[in-house]
Design an enzyme around this catalytic site. Structure first.
Site, PDB file in Angstrom:
ATOM      1  CE1 TYR A 223      -3.222  -2.851   0.164  1.00 27.14           C
ATOM      2  CE2 TYR A 223      -3.653  -2.342   2.459  1.00 27.14           C
ATOM      3  CZ  TYR A 223      -3.902  -3.093   1.346  1.00 27.14           C
ATOM      4  OH  TYR A 223      -4.855  -4.091   1.394  1.00 27.14           O
TER       5      TYR A 223
ATOM      6  CB  SER B 268      -5.638 -11.330   2.394  1.00 22.86           C
ATOM      7  OG  SER B 268      -6.601 -10.484   1.813  1.00 22.86           O
TER       8      SER B 268
END
Length: 328
Positions: free
Chosen positions: A56, A153
């Site tokens: 990110y 995830s």
């Protein structure tokens, strides 16, 4: 802020967390000052679970989080990060013990900590789930104190079901919202039976379920809602939950018609997710303090009436299901 137990760990976390993708990048411009203010507001409102990833903003999100935590002092929130998406190419063979430890070391530095609370494999290729040595390498990092626990995830329900077969996988992060309801059918009961924590991402379908978007809404060039609608950069299910934009807008209007006049649609959408007991924590993003405060306040909403739950399900079945149900 109501709390829930994080799987078998015994640790409790607030049921509304902070998703830190937007303060890293690909959601349009977010200044560091705004990112820090949003994160401070969330923590002030009782949020104690933060989800981020090493990609990110190429570490920007992790660095901001580490700086804010150090600045605040006191009891630190539970911080979950992810690894794997820095691999190029992103293939199963890249998930070596050496590579994963390198990613962990980088996240430790970015976050300014000695041990990571939770590391998640970041939507790994399907073949990784059939390589126990990958999970064994994570066990080794736990035994050496670099990480406390690990999870996965996932993009698809089937990946989540495979992940929870590994005893030491403590959590699964998955997309679940009014437009992505399939996880509730099989995955949630199985995860709960195995005492696995469930982290819900994309809870507002990339902002659609705030009710603030229209056909004239425009997104910045660097916002994934502009460039990834067809999966040009990563799985398109991460953008608007995979629902075609116009179809989703019509469904949002149908849901809006069910809301009391004074209802905050985004808060209702978050509370709808929390009706599932298998869900441990929901991680909406926030770019401003107002958004962070609004998200946190959803924990205090009353139970959603069954009539509204049934109506949302009907809208999903008739308008949304054909576009997403068997894809993810």
């Amino acid at each position: 802020m109501a709390s829930r137990t994080f799987g078998r760990t015994g640790r409790t976390v607030g049921e509304i967390g902070f998703g830190a993708w937007a303060i890293g990048g690909t959601w349009g411009e977010v200044s560091e000052a705004d990112a820090r203010a949003a994160l401070h507001a969330a923590l002030d409102a009782g949020v104690n679970f933060i989800d981020t990833a090493d990609v990110y903003g190429d570490g920007r999100s992790e660095r901001i989080i580490g700086s804010v935590i150090a600045e605040r002092g006191g009891e630190a929130p539970f911080v979950a990060t992810k690894l794997g998406r820095r691999l190029d190419p992103h293939v199963a063979d890249g998930y070596t013990a050496e590579a994963m430890e390198g990613f962990v070391d980088r996240s430790l530095s970015n976050l300014g900590t000695d041990t990571l609370d939770l590391v998640q494999l970041h939507c790994p290729p399907w073949e990784v789930y059939y390589r126990p040595e990958v999970f064994g390498a994570l066990d080794d990092l736990v035994s050496r104190g670099k990480i406390r626990r690990y999870g996965v995830s996932v993009e698809k329900v089937e990946e989540g079901l495979k992940a929870i077969e590994y005893d030491n996988v403590d959590s699964v992060q998955i997309i679940y919202n009014m437009f992505r309801q399939r996880p509730a059918e099989l995955f949630f009961p199985q995860a709960r039976a195995r005492h696995k924590a469930v982290i819900v991402r994309v809870p507002l379908a990339s902002g659609l379920l705030t009710g603030k978007m229209g056909r004239d809404t425009r997104f910045a060039e660097d916002d994934h809602r502009h460039f990834n609608r067809d999966g040009a950069a990563f799985d398109k299910g991460e953008t608007f939950a995979g629902v075609p934009f116009d179809v989703a807008l019509d469904a949002v209007e149908a849901i809006r018609g069910l809301m009391p006049a004074e209802a905050n649609m985004a808060q209702v959408a978050l509370r709808w997710i929390l009706m599932q007991e298998a869900v441990t924590v929901v991680i909406p993003g926030a770019k401003t303090p107002d958004q962070a405060n609004s998200n946190a306040a959803a924990s205090g909403l009353p139970v959603i009436p069954q009539e509204l739950m049934d109506s949302v399900r009907e809208i999903y079945e008739t308008r949304i299901r054909p576009h997403v149900h068997h894809r993810w």
